[in-house]
Write an enzyme that holds these catalytic residues in place. Structure first.
Site, PDB file in Angstrom:
ATOM      1  N   THR A   1      23.577 -37.975  22.255  1.00 34.97           N
ATOM      2  CA  THR A   1      22.119 -37.862  22.368  1.00 34.97           C
ATOM      3  C   THR A   1      21.699 -37.514  23.789  1.00 34.97           C
ATOM      4  OG1 THR A   1      21.754 -39.441  20.582  1.00 34.97           O
ATOM      5  CG2 THR A   1      19.923 -39.087  22.082  1.00 34.97           C
TER       6      THR A   1
ATOM      7  N   LEU B   1      16.925 -31.783  18.786  1.00 36.49           N
ATOM      8  CA  LEU B   1      16.369 -31.973  20.129  1.00 36.49           C
ATOM      9  C   LEU B   1      15.896 -30.668  20.762  1.00 36.49           C
ATOM     10  CD1 LEU B   1      18.687 -34.807  21.418  1.00 36.49           C
ATOM     11  CD2 LEU B   1      16.190 -34.867  21.357  1.00 36.49           C
TER      12      LEU B   1
ATOM     13  N   PHE C   1      25.523 -32.043  16.909  1.00 39.65           N
ATOM     14  CA  PHE C   1      24.450 -31.777  15.949  1.00 39.65           C
ATOM     15  C   PHE C   1      23.077 -32.115  16.508  1.00 39.65           C
ATOM     16  CE2 PHE C   1      24.538 -36.290  15.265  1.00 39.65           C
ATOM     17  CZ  PHE C   1      23.398 -36.646  14.560  1.00 39.65           C
ATOM     18  N   LYS C   2      23.024 -32.976  17.489  1.00 36.90           N
ATOM     19  CA  LYS C   2      21.730 -33.384  18.029  1.00 36.90           C
ATOM     20  C   LYS C   2      21.032 -32.250  18.766  1.00 36.90           C
ATOM     21  CE  LYS C   2      23.181 -38.137  17.901  1.00 36.90           C
ATOM     22  NZ  LYS C   2      23.540 -39.383  18.571  1.00 36.90           N
ATOM     23  N   ASP C   3      21.794 -31.204  19.128  1.00 36.38           N
ATOM     24  CA  ASP C   3      21.166 -30.027  19.728  1.00 36.38           C
ATOM     25  C   ASP C   3      20.152 -29.403  18.778  1.00 36.38           C
ATOM     26  OD1 ASP C   3      22.747 -30.223  22.031  1.00 36.38           O
ATOM     27  OD2 ASP C   3      24.306 -28.915  21.235  1.00 36.38           O
TER      28      ASP C   3
END
Length: 480
Positions: A145, A117, A112-114
């Site tokens: 991350t 970020l 999900f951090k894509d």
């Protein structure tokens, strides 16, 4: 829109200033001075928007057009999502027994951090090109991350990224997604310590204001406001996907269940709630349960040690974004937050004031899950749906399976839909899948990682990790 520190001791900055900062100079975290409020008509207008369109609308509330014109903002966000595998960027899977899984993991690294970020990387590049400036990004990672941050900036000429990972405590795939990126601006360090231990040298470098200023050091961890901002869209999208109808006199409630590590995602949920989105939030954790204890008992205190669990990216004892949540609930009382956080910094123990704890427990529900609970949820979801959950998503599913099929809301006399956020693909967690007695499903691009060249710098126990980082940052910056 200006941004101020949660501890009240730093001057206000604009979005660009917050974007290029780590911690605020007084040790706090940047938050918007004012949280925008949305009325029912605005929510109804937004209800038909796609996920990228929601991100654009939300970012436009926090990023003034004088800094980033609206057409430029739209182009940056479109470019950020251009590498996502799903046409809708995120996807809701509706499974049996009311289990709704919002898949936030269709980006390059299957996490999900894509989402946040990739956008943050575009915002950075926009300002760096405009200002003809170079920055050094310093990131600690407990799993996802690091690889998401690397992918968001790899190969870019105006910045270098330095990532610390806890050697042997990420999954093999998570580690390979970082160490196989062979780019001149990517520097990966494999530290022999846990997630909290690798945060210490990072905090030390940011606390050295002269060094951080001289070498333009910044963070892409969820201390960075930009990541929180983009993640607010998860909650609006989840709400619009799961709410039965917005044509009622009183807008319906939706419960959103959030697997939680450092607390950035649940912070975004609290902001969405404050903006007027009618959601009930549940923060779910693994055996590292400091957030659960804080919600239930007001006990924000460290356990004796970090426990290694199947949901490894959530193996965190110091969820620094709790500070942002407490600031929101305190009415932006920087003096109070400074006092509380300094007390915690010294003793690693904090009993929340009664009024603040009451507000927290009214804002959030909470649950913790053991490895046995995680495995049980993974098995049940597969048996009922032939759907593989990653162990972090399984923490949320465990909460769902432990509740009645629907919540009864007495004021509405109707059932409340529930949406579980899924932070990563099961493909990244083969050992956990095998532990659950299931068969991994591995995409070709992940399988290919094991045959690729790797590069990283080891950091041994007893070494001065902060000094090693200083030396590398100084050496890299001399090229400029």
């Amino acid at each position: 829109m200006e941004y101020i520190s949660t501890r009240g001791g730093a001057g206000a900055v604009d979005f660009e200033g917050a974007l290029f900062s780590g911690y605020a100079p007084d040790g706090g975290l940047f938050m918007p001075q004012r949280i925008p409020s949305l009325d029912r008509d605005a929510l109804r207008r937004w209800s038909s928007l796609s996920y990228p369109e929601l991100v654009k609308e939300l970012c436009s509330l926090f990023v003034p057009a004088e800094l980033v014109p609206r057409n430029a903002l739209s182009e940056l966000i479109d470019k950020a999502f251009s590498r996502f595998r799903h046409k809708n960027v995120v996807h809701l899977s509706r499974l049996k027994d009311g289990l709704n899984i919002l898949e936030l993991w269709h980006g390059v690294t299957y996490a999900f951090k894509d989402l946040s970020l990739s956008c943050t990387g575009q915002f950075l590049q926009y300002f760096l090109e405009k200002r003809q400036k170079h920055v050094n990004i310093l990131v600690g990672t407990s799993g996802d991350t690091g690889s998401s941050a690397i992918e968001s900036v790899r190969g870019q000429k105006n910045l270098d990224i330095f990532v610390l990972l806890p050697k042997g405590l990420c999954t093999q795939i998570q580690e390979l997604q970082m160490t196989t990126v062979i780019e001149d601006n990517v520097h990966v360090f494999a530290a022999h310590g846990n997630s909290d231990e690798i945060d210490e040298p990072i905090k030390e470098l940011f606390a050295d204001v002269d060094f951080a200023g001289k070498y333009n050091v910044m963070s892409l961890n969820s201390v960075n406001w930009s990541r929180i901002m983009v993640q607010i869209a998860h909650y609006f999208y989840a709400y619009f996907q799961c709410a039965p109808s917005l044509d009622t006199t009183q807008l319906p409630m939706v419960e959103i269940v959030v697997p939680t590590g450092g607390g950035g995602n649940i912070t975004a949920g609290c902001i969405a709630q404050k903006m007027g989105l009618p959601i009930r939030l549940v923060t779910v954790v693994n055996s590292n349960d400091i957030i659960h204890r804080t919600v239930q008992h007001g006990d924000f205190s460290l356990a004796q040690s970090v426990k290694a669990t199947l949901a490894s990216a959530m193996d965190i004892q110091e969820p620094y974004n709790v500070e942002r949540i407490l600031w929101l609930l305190s009415g932006s009382d920087g003096r109070l937050i400074k006092t509380l956080m300094e007390q915690f910094s010294i003793s690693k123990r904090l009993k929340l004031p009664e009024d603040l704890h009451r507000k927290l427990s009214e804002t959030l529900g909470s649950c913790s899950a053991s490895d046995q609970d995680i495995v049980g949820a993974m098995r049940r979801c597969w048996e009922e749906n032939q759907y593989l959950l990653c162990p972090h998503s399984a923490v949320a599913a465990h909460y769902h399976y432990s509740q009645p099929h629907s919540l009864l809301c007495l004021s509405f006399l109707s059932s409340i839909p529930r949406c579980c956020l899924a932070p990563a693909s099961a493909a990244k967690f083969q050992d956990a899948i095998l532990r659950a007695g299931l068969a991994p499903q591995i995409p070709p691009d992940i399988s290919a990682l094991t045959a690729m060249e790797t590069r990283s710098t080891p950091l041994a126990r007893g070494q001065d990790w902060a000094q090693v980082l200083r030396g590398r940052i100084e050496a890299v910056t001399q090229r400029w």
